[in-house]
Design a protein around this motif. Structure first.
Motif, PDB file in Angstrom:
ATOM      1  N   SER A 112       0.827  -1.205   0.000  1.00 41.89           N
ATOM      2  CA  SER A 112       0.000   0.000   0.000  1.00 41.89           C
ATOM      3  C   SER A 112       0.861   1.255   0.000  1.00 41.89           C
ATOM      4  CB  SER A 112      -0.936  -0.002   1.212  1.00 41.89           C
ATOM      5  OG  SER A 112      -0.207   0.066   2.431  1.00 41.89           O
ATOM      6  N   VAL A 113       2.001   1.197   0.682  1.00 42.57           N
ATOM      7  CA  VAL A 113       2.926   2.335   0.691  1.00 42.57           C
ATOM      8  C   VAL A 113       3.547   2.530  -0.691  1.00 42.57           C
ATOM      9  CG1 VAL A 113       5.091   3.224   1.643  1.00 42.57           C
ATOM     10  CG2 VAL A 113       3.413   2.145   3.145  1.00 42.57           C
ATOM     11  N   ALA A 114       3.966   1.421  -1.311  1.00 43.67           N
ATOM     12  CA  ALA A 114       4.544   1.504  -2.657  1.00 43.67           C
ATOM     13  C   ALA A 114       3.524   2.067  -3.640  1.00 43.67           C
ATOM     14  CB  ALA A 114       5.020   0.131  -3.112  1.00 43.67           C
ATOM     15  N   ARG A 115       2.274   1.601  -3.529  1.00 41.40           N
ATOM     16  CA  ARG A 115       1.204   2.085  -4.408  1.00 41.40           C
ATOM     17  C   ARG A 115       0.948   3.576  -4.199  1.00 41.40           C
ATOM     18  NH1 ARG A 115      -0.052   0.995  -8.940  1.00 41.40           N
ATOM     19  NH2 ARG A 115       0.015   3.237  -9.184  1.00 41.40           N
ATOM     20  N   GLN A 116       0.906   3.981  -2.945  1.00 37.76           N
ATOM     21  CA  GLN A 116       0.678   5.386  -2.627  1.00 37.76           C
ATOM     22  C   GLN A 116       1.804   6.259  -3.175  1.00 37.76           C
ATOM     23  OE1 GLN A 116       0.195   6.180   1.550  1.00 37.76           O
ATOM     24  NE2 GLN A 116       0.237   8.409   1.295  1.00 37.76           N
ATOM     25  N   THR A 117       3.039   5.760  -3.085  1.00 37.02           N
ATOM     26  CA  THR A 117       4.190   6.511  -3.586  1.00 37.02           C
ATOM     27  C   THR A 117       4.087   6.743  -5.086  1.00 37.02           C
ATOM     28  OG1 THR A 117       5.611   5.595  -1.854  1.00 37.02           O
ATOM     29  CG2 THR A 117       6.705   6.538  -3.770  1.00 37.02           C
ATOM     30  N   ILE A 118       3.675   5.735  -5.827  1.00 36.49           N
ATOM     31  CA  ILE A 118       3.516   5.885  -7.276  1.00 36.49           C
ATOM     32  C   ILE A 118       2.419   6.900  -7.584  1.00 36.49           C
ATOM     33  CG2 ILE A 118       2.819   4.701  -9.399  1.00 36.49           C
ATOM     34  CD1 ILE A 118       4.137   2.178  -8.287  1.00 36.49           C
ATOM     35  N   ASP A 119       1.294   6.787  -6.885  1.00 36.90           N
ATOM     36  CA  ASP A 119       0.191   7.716  -7.125  1.00 36.90           C
ATOM     37  C   ASP A 119       0.580   9.148  -6.769  1.00 36.90           C
ATOM     38  OD1 ASP A 119      -1.377   5.616  -7.976  1.00 36.90           O
ATOM     39  OD2 ASP A 119      -2.361   5.327  -6.030  1.00 36.90           O
ATOM     40  N   GLU A 120       1.325   9.304  -5.692  1.00 37.60           N
ATOM     41  CA  GLU A 120       1.785  10.640  -5.308  1.00 37.60           C
ATOM     42  C   GLU A 120       2.746  11.210  -6.350  1.00 37.60           C
ATOM     43  OE1 GLU A 120       1.548  10.270  -0.426  1.00 37.60           O
ATOM     44  OE2 GLU A 120       3.460   9.971  -1.472  1.00 37.60           O
ATOM     45  N   THR A 121       3.586  10.348  -6.904  1.00 39.80           N
ATOM     46  CA  THR A 121       4.527  10.807  -7.929  1.00 39.80           C
ATOM     47  C   THR A 121       3.787  11.223  -9.195  1.00 39.80           C
ATOM     48  OG1 THR A 121       6.199   9.307  -7.015  1.00 39.80           O
ATOM     49  CG2 THR A 121       6.617  10.216  -9.206  1.00 39.80           C
ATOM     50  N   ALA A 193      11.782  -2.603  -8.541  1.00 41.38           N
ATOM     51  CA  ALA A 193      10.667  -1.751  -8.131  1.00 41.38           C
ATOM     52  C   ALA A 193      10.708  -0.407  -8.855  1.00 41.38           C
ATOM     53  CB  ALA A 193      10.713  -1.535  -6.620  1.00 41.38           C
ATOM     54  N   THR A 194      11.910   0.131  -9.040  1.00 41.63           N
ATOM     55  CA  THR A 194      12.043   1.420  -9.729  1.00 41.63           C
ATOM     56  C   THR A 194      11.652   1.296 -11.198  1.00 41.63           C
ATOM     57  OG1 THR A 194      13.810   2.135  -8.229  1.00 41.63           O
ATOM     58  CG2 THR A 194      13.656   3.258 -10.350  1.00 41.63           C
ATOM     59  N   ILE A 195      12.131   0.256 -11.857  1.00 46.87           N
ATOM     60  CA  ILE A 195      11.795   0.054 -13.268  1.00 46.87           C
ATOM     61  C   ILE A 195      10.283  -0.090 -13.437  1.00 46.87           C
ATOM     62  CG2 ILE A 195      11.975  -1.550 -15.209  1.00 46.87           C
ATOM     63  CD1 ILE A 195      14.842  -2.150 -14.267  1.00 46.87           C
ATOM     64  N   LYS A 196       9.672  -0.875 -12.577  1.00 46.35           N
ATOM     65  CA  LYS A 196       8.231  -1.095 -12.651  1.00 46.35           C
ATOM     66  C   LYS A 196       7.468   0.216 -12.430  1.00 46.35           C
ATOM     67  CE  LYS A 196       4.516  -3.896 -10.605  1.00 46.35           C
ATOM     68  NZ  LYS A 196       4.199  -4.927  -9.579  1.00 46.35           N
ATOM     69  N   ALA A 197       7.903   0.997 -11.454  1.00 44.88           N
ATOM     70  CA  ALA A 197       7.232   2.262 -11.152  1.00 44.88           C
ATOM     71  C   ALA A 197       7.400   3.260 -12.284  1.00 44.88           C
ATOM     72  CB  ALA A 197       7.779   2.838  -9.850  1.00 44.88           C
ATOM     73  N   VAL A 198       8.625   3.402 -12.780  1.00 34.97           N
ATOM     74  CA  VAL A 198       8.880   4.378 -13.837  1.00 34.97           C
ATOM     75  C   VAL A 198       8.127   4.013 -15.113  1.00 34.97           C
ATOM     76  CG1 VAL A 198      10.664   5.330 -15.352  1.00 34.97           C
ATOM     77  CG2 VAL A 198      11.091   5.134 -12.896  1.00 34.97           C
ATOM     78  N   GLU A 199       8.036   2.725 -15.416  1.00 34.67           N
ATOM     79  CA  GLU A 199       7.259   2.305 -16.583  1.00 34.67           C
ATOM     80  C   GLU A 199       5.799   2.746 -16.457  1.00 34.67           C
ATOM     81  OE1 GLU A 199       7.952  -1.890 -16.759  1.00 34.67           O
ATOM     82  OE2 GLU A 199       9.698  -1.691 -18.095  1.00 34.67           O
ATOM     83  N   GLU A 200       5.267   2.714 -15.241  1.00 39.60           N
ATOM     84  CA  GLU A 200       3.898   3.176 -15.028  1.00 39.60           C
ATOM     85  C   GLU A 200       3.798   4.698 -15.071  1.00 39.60           C
ATOM     86  OE1 GLU A 200       0.380   3.027 -11.624  1.00 39.60           O
ATOM     87  OE2 GLU A 200       1.904   1.433 -11.662  1.00 39.60           O
ATOM     88  N   LEU A 201       4.862   5.384 -14.671  1.00 36.21           N
ATOM     89  CA  LEU A 201       4.859   6.844 -14.631  1.00 36.21           C
ATOM     90  C   LEU A 201       5.057   7.484 -15.999  1.00 36.21           C
ATOM     91  CD1 LEU A 201       7.095   7.358 -11.458  1.00 36.21           C
ATOM     92  CD2 LEU A 201       4.612   7.688 -11.605  1.00 36.21           C
ATOM     93  N   ILE A 202       5.714   6.781 -16.909  1.00 37.79           N
ATOM     94  CA  ILE A 202       6.070   7.366 -18.208  1.00 37.79           C
ATOM     95  C   ILE A 202       4.858   7.885 -18.983  1.00 37.79           C
ATOM     96  CG2 ILE A 202       6.912   6.766 -20.516  1.00 37.79           C
ATOM     97  CD1 ILE A 202       9.168   5.206 -19.157  1.00 37.79           C
ATOM     98  N   PRO A 203       3.742   7.144 -19.092  1.00 36.32           N
ATOM     99  CA  PRO A 203       2.598   7.696 -19.831  1.00 36.32           C
ATOM    100  C   PRO A 203       2.073   9.005 -19.246  1.00 36.32           C
ATOM    101  CG  PRO A 203       2.351   5.332 -19.542  1.00 36.32           C
ATOM    102  CD  PRO A 203       3.503   5.744 -18.681  1.00 36.32           C
ATOM    103  N   CYS A 204       2.046   9.085 -17.926  1.00 38.56           N
ATOM    104  CA  CYS A 204       1.615  10.324 -17.277  1.00 38.56           C
ATOM    105  C   CYS A 204       2.577  11.459 -17.600  1.00 38.56           C
ATOM    106  CB  CYS A 204       1.526  10.113 -15.766  1.00 38.56           C
ATOM    107  SG  CYS A 204       1.058  11.573 -14.825  1.00 38.56           S
TER     108      CYS A 204
END
Length: 222
Positions: A112-121, A193-204
Motif C-alpha cells: 500500500s505504501v509503494a502504491r501510494q508513492t507511485i500515485d503521489e509521484t 521496483a524502480t523500473i516497474k514504477a517508472v514504466e507506469e509513470l512514463i505515460p503520465c
C-alpha cells in the motif's frame, strides 16, 4: 659563431614578420569560422534556486539578483493552485523549471505504501505540468545499510559488476560477496521496483510533457 649586428637585426625583422603573418592568418581563420554556417552552441546556462513555491516577493527579489528560474519543493498541492502559482512566476518573467518530488518508496515492503508513492509521484508530475515545468526530480528507493556494520563495502572497496540488460547487481566488491548478500538483494529488489514504477509513470509524464529526472543522492542505491 657570434652573429653580427646586421645579421641579428635581419633575423629579428624576419621573426617579427613571421609572427605578424601568423597573427593575420589566425585572425582570418577565426573570422572565416565565425562567418561559416556553423550551428551555434546549443546549451545556455540559467541560474535558479530552490523554494517551496513562487510568491511576488520571492520572484521580484530573485529576478533582481539575476536568477531566471525556480525548482519547487512543494509538490503536494492542488493542480489549480499550481496553475495560479505559475501565473505569479510568469508575471515576473520567472520560470518554474522543475518540481522536486524527492525520495520515493517504490521498494517498500508494504504494497500500500509503494502504491501510494507511485500515485503521489503521478500527482507531482501533473503539478509540474501545471507549473509549465519540464522535469520532476525523483530519488527512488532508499536502501538502508551501514558500512560500519560491514553490511556494505567501504567506499574504496566497491568493485561493482552488474548485468547491463537487467541492471541486476552480481557483486559489489572483489572476492567473497557473501557478507553483502542482503545488500545485493536489496539493490536488485529496488532496481526492479524502480523500473516497474517508472514504466507506469512514463505515460503520465508523456501527457504532461515532463521528464522524469532520476537522481541518486543519499539513498544508497546504485
Amino acid at each position: 659563431m657570434k652573429p653580427t649586428r646586421r645579421q641579428f637585426l635581419a633575423t629579428a625583422a624576419l621573426t617579427s614578420a613571421g609572427l605578424a603573418l601568423s597573427d593575420s592568418l589566425t585572425a582570418t581563420a577565426s573570422a572565416q569560422a565565425a562567418s561559416a554556417d556553423v550551428p551555434p552552441y546549443k546549451t545556455q546556462l540559467f541560474k535558479a534556486l530552490i523554494e517551496t513555491a513562487p510568491t511576488d516577493a520571492i520572484c521580484e527579489s530573485w529576478k533582481k539578483a539575476g536568477f531566471d528560474g525556480m525548482e519547487i519543493t512543494k509538490w503536494d498541492i492542488p493542480i489549480d493552485q499550481a496553475r495560479k502559482n505559475r501565473l505569479i512566476a510568469e508575471k515576473h518573467d520567472f520560470r518554474v523549471h522543475s518540481v522536486m518530488r524527492g525520495w520515493a518508496s517504490f521498494n517498500s515492503k508494504d504494497d500500500s505504501v509503494a502504491r501510494q508513492t507511485i500515485d503521489e509521484t503521478k500527482h507531482a508530475i501533473r503539478v509540474a505540468g501545471a507549473y509549465g515545468a519540464d522535469a520532476v526530480l525523483l530519488v527512488p528507493c532508499r536502501v538502508d545499510f551501514d558500512e560500519k556494520k560491514k553490511q556494505i563495502p567501504k567506499p574504496w572497496e566497491f568493485d561493482i559488476d552488474f548485468d547491463p540488460k537487467t541492471l541486476k547487481v552480481k557483486t559489489v566488491a572483489a572476492g567473497d560477496n557473501a557478507p553483502y548478500a542482503d545488500y545485493i538483494r536489496a539493490q536488485n529488489e529496488s532496481t526492479e521496483a524502480t523500473i516497474k514504477a517508472v514504466e507506469e509513470l512514463i505515460p503520465c509524464a508523456a501527457r504532461e510533457g515532463v521528464m522524469i529526472a532520476l537522481e541518486n543522492v543519499w539513498n544508497n542505491l546504485w
